[in-house]
Design a protein around this motif. Structure first.
Motif, short mmCIF file in Angstrom:
data_model
loop_
_atom_site.label_atom_id
_atom_site.label_comp_id
_atom_site.label_asym_id
_atom_site.label_seq_id
_atom_site.Cartn_x
_atom_site.Cartn_y
_atom_site.Cartn_z
N SER A 238 -7.96 -36.67 -22.16
CA SER A 238 -9.00 -37.52 -22.76
C SER A 238 -8.87 -37.61 -24.27
O SER A 238 -9.44 -38.50 -24.90
CB SER A 238 -10.39 -36.99 -22.41
N GLN B 37 -18.16 -36.38 -26.65
CA GLN B 37 -17.95 -36.51 -25.22
C GLN B 37 -19.10 -37.26 -24.56
O GLN B 37 -18.91 -38.10 -23.69
CB GLN B 37 -17.80 -35.11 -24.60
N GLU B 38 -20.32 -36.95 -25.00
CA GLU B 38 -21.50 -37.60 -24.40
C GLU B 38 -21.69 -39.02 -24.92
O GLU B 38 -22.02 -39.93 -24.16
CB GLU B 38 -22.75 -36.76 -24.74
N LYS C 258 -22.81 -36.93 -17.29
CA LYS C 258 -21.36 -37.12 -17.43
C LYS C 258 -20.63 -35.80 -17.62
O LYS C 258 -19.62 -35.54 -16.96
CB LYS C 258 -21.06 -38.05 -18.60
N ALA C 259 -21.14 -34.97 -18.52
CA ALA C 259 -20.42 -33.75 -18.87
C ALA C 259 -21.30 -32.51 -18.94
O ALA C 259 -20.80 -31.42 -19.17
CB ALA C 259 -19.71 -33.93 -20.21
N GLY D 139 -20.63 -29.39 -16.31
CA GLY D 139 -19.46 -30.27 -16.31
C GLY D 139 -19.73 -31.67 -15.81
O GLY D 139 -18.95 -32.59 -16.08
N ASP E 92 -17.65 -35.66 -14.88
CA ASP E 92 -16.27 -35.42 -15.30
C ASP E 92 -15.65 -34.29 -14.49
O ASP E 92 -14.53 -34.42 -13.98
CB ASP E 92 -16.22 -35.07 -16.80
N ALA E 93 -16.37 -33.18 -14.38
CA ALA E 93 -15.86 -32.04 -13.62
C ALA E 93 -15.77 -32.37 -12.13
O ALA E 93 -14.83 -31.95 -11.45
CB ALA E 93 -16.76 -30.82 -13.84
#
Length: 372
Positions: A71, A192-193, A338-339, A363, A366-367
Motif C-alpha cells: 500500500s 490510512q483512515e 477499514k483499518a 484491522g 483491510d485485515a
C-alpha cells in the motif's frame, strides 16, 4: 578536514547547479559538506531524500523502523515491488545509491524516541520532518529547538499539504507555537483512515527539499512564521501567518518543557482511548460468523459498496449517535471499519452510552481481505 573539492564526475553531475550564480561551485561544495537527517522514508521522506541526494547533499541520515508494504507504493516512490516486506531504509539506501553514488547515506533502523533522538541527530545540520503522527512531530520539534537546528516541517491530508520551517534560533516560531498540546485521541484521522492522493506527498516533500537546500546554501528566504498551504483540487497556494508565542512552553520567555521526555513526545503514536478497547481479530470474527453475530460497519456507503462482510449493518461513524436504536440488543456487538481506527472510536462511544457489549474488530476490512 573534509576535502570538498569537486571531482570531474561531480562537476558533470552538478553542471546545471554550477551555472546558477546563487549556487555555483562554492554553493555546490557547501552542499557536499552538508548533512540532513530525514525522519521517515515514506510519503514525504521519499521525494525529499531523492532530491536532496540528486542535489549533492553530502550526507543523508534516514530514521525509519518500518517495512515496505504494498500500500506504500502508491506514493512512497523510494520503494518498489521487489522491496515489499523488507526494511524501508535498506530500500531507500539502494535507491539513493542509484541516484547519486557520490553521497553518503546513513541508516538508523529505529523509531525516533526521546531516549535516542539527541544522539542520532547530533551530527546533522538540519532535520526534515516526514513523520506521520503527532508525538514524533512534537519530538522532532523539541529536538531541533534543543540542538538549535532548523526543522523543515511537512504534512499531508487527502488533497492538501503544508510546509514551513520551525526555527526559534533564527527568529521564527516552533511547532508548539502553532499546536501547543497533543490533540485529543481521534481528533485527526491517520493517512490510512483518511487516504491521500499519491501525488500530493511528492509536491510537499519536494517543497521540503527545496527549503532544506535554501537553508544549507544560505540563499532566499525560508518560510519562518509562514505556513505554506497547498490545495491540490484548487491548484492554489496560500500563506498563513504563525506568530511566535511568548508563552510557548518550549521556546517562550518562561519555558516549562526542559527535557525531551514530556507528555507530547512520549505519547503513543497511534490514537489511544481513555480505556482499553475490547478487541477481536478478523480470524476470531470469521469463527463467529456462522452464529450470525451483530456486526456493525461504520465505514462510508461507498466503501461498503466496494467490499463488505455478509450480514453487516452499515451505520457510518458520523451517523452513529442518531441511529443507536438500530443496533440490536445482543451479547456481543462487533464493530469494524477499514483499518480499525473508526471502529475503535465507535466502540468507545457505545461504551459511553452503556452498550458495553461492543467489541472492536482489529484491522477492519483491510485485515479481512488480506486474510482472504
Amino acid at each position: 578536514m573534509e576535502d570538498l573539492t569537486l571531482s570531474d564526475s561531480e562537476r558533470a553531475r552538478y553542471a546545471r547547479h554550477l551555472s546558477i550564480p546563487d549556487v555555483g561551485e562554492a554553493g555546490q561544495r557547501k552542499l557536499k559538506g552538508s548533512s540532513v537527517l530525514l525522519i521517515g522514508s515514506g510519503g514525504l521522506g521519499s521525494p525529499a531524500a531523492l532530491y536532496l541526494a540528486a542535489a549533492g547533499v553530502g550526507r543523508l541520515g534516514l530514521v525509519d523502523d518500518d517495512k515496505v508494504d504494498r500500500s506504500n507504493l502508491q506514493r512512497q516512490i523510494l520503494h518498489g515491488e521487489s522491496w515489499v516486506g523488507k526494511p524501508k531504509i535498506e530500500s531507500a539506501r539502494a535507491r539513493l545509491a542509484e541516484i547519486n553514488p557520490e553521497i553518503k547515506v546513513e541508516t538508523h533502523a529505529v523509531r525516533l524516541t526521546a531516549d535516542n533522538a539527541e544522539e542520532i541527530a547530533s551530527s546533522y545540520d538540519l532535520i526534515l520532518d516526514g513523520s506521520d503522527n503527532f508525538p514524533t512531530r512534537f519530538l522532532t520539534n523539541d529536538l531541533c529547538f534543543r540542538q538549535k537546528k532548523p526543522c523543515v516541517f511537512g504534512s499531508i491530508f487527502r488533497f492538501e499539504g503544508q510546509v514551513t520551517v520551525f526555527a526559534p534560533h533564527l527568529g521564527g516560531p516552533c511547532y508548539r507555537c502553532m499546536l501547543p498540546t497533543l490533540p485529543p485521541p481521534g481528533a485527526a484521522p491517520s493517512c490510512q483512515e483518511a487516504g491521500v492522493l499519491g501525488v500530493l506527498p511528492g509536491v510537499i516533500g519536494s517543497l521540503q527539499a527545496m527549503e532544506a537546500i535554501k537553508l544549507l546554501l544560505g540563499i532566499g528566504k525560508p518560510p519562518l512564521g509562514n505556513l505554506l498551504c497547498y490545495d491540490a483540487l484548487r491548484s492554489s497556494f496560500r500563506n498563513l501567518r504563525i506568530a511566535a508565542d511568548p508563552d510557548c512552553r518550549l521556546c517562550g520567555s518562561n519555558p516549562t518543557i526542559l527535557d525531551l521526555n514530556n507528555p507530547e513526545t512520549t505519547a503513543a503514536p497511534s490514537c489511544s482511548m481513555n480505556f482499553d478497547i475490547p478487541t477481536i481479530t478478523v480470524d476470531e470474527l470469521a469463527e463467529r460468523l456462522p452464529s450470525s453475530p451483530v456486526l456493525i460497519d461504520v465505514r462510508q456507503p461507498e466503501e461498503h459498496a466496494e467490499a463488505s462482510i455478509p450480514g453487516s449493518i452499515l451505520i457510518p461513524l458520523g451517523e452513529l449517535p442518531q441511529r443507536l436504536s438500530e443496533i440490536p440488543q445482543a451479547d456481543e456487538v462487533l464493530v469494524h471499519c477499514k483499518a480499525g481506527g473508526r471502529s475503535a472510536k465507535a466502540v468507545a462511544f457505545l461504551h459511553e452510552q452503556g452498550r458495553t457489549e461492543a467489541i472492536n474488530v482489529a484491522g477492519g476490512m483491510d485485515a479481512w481481505l488480506q486474510r482472504g
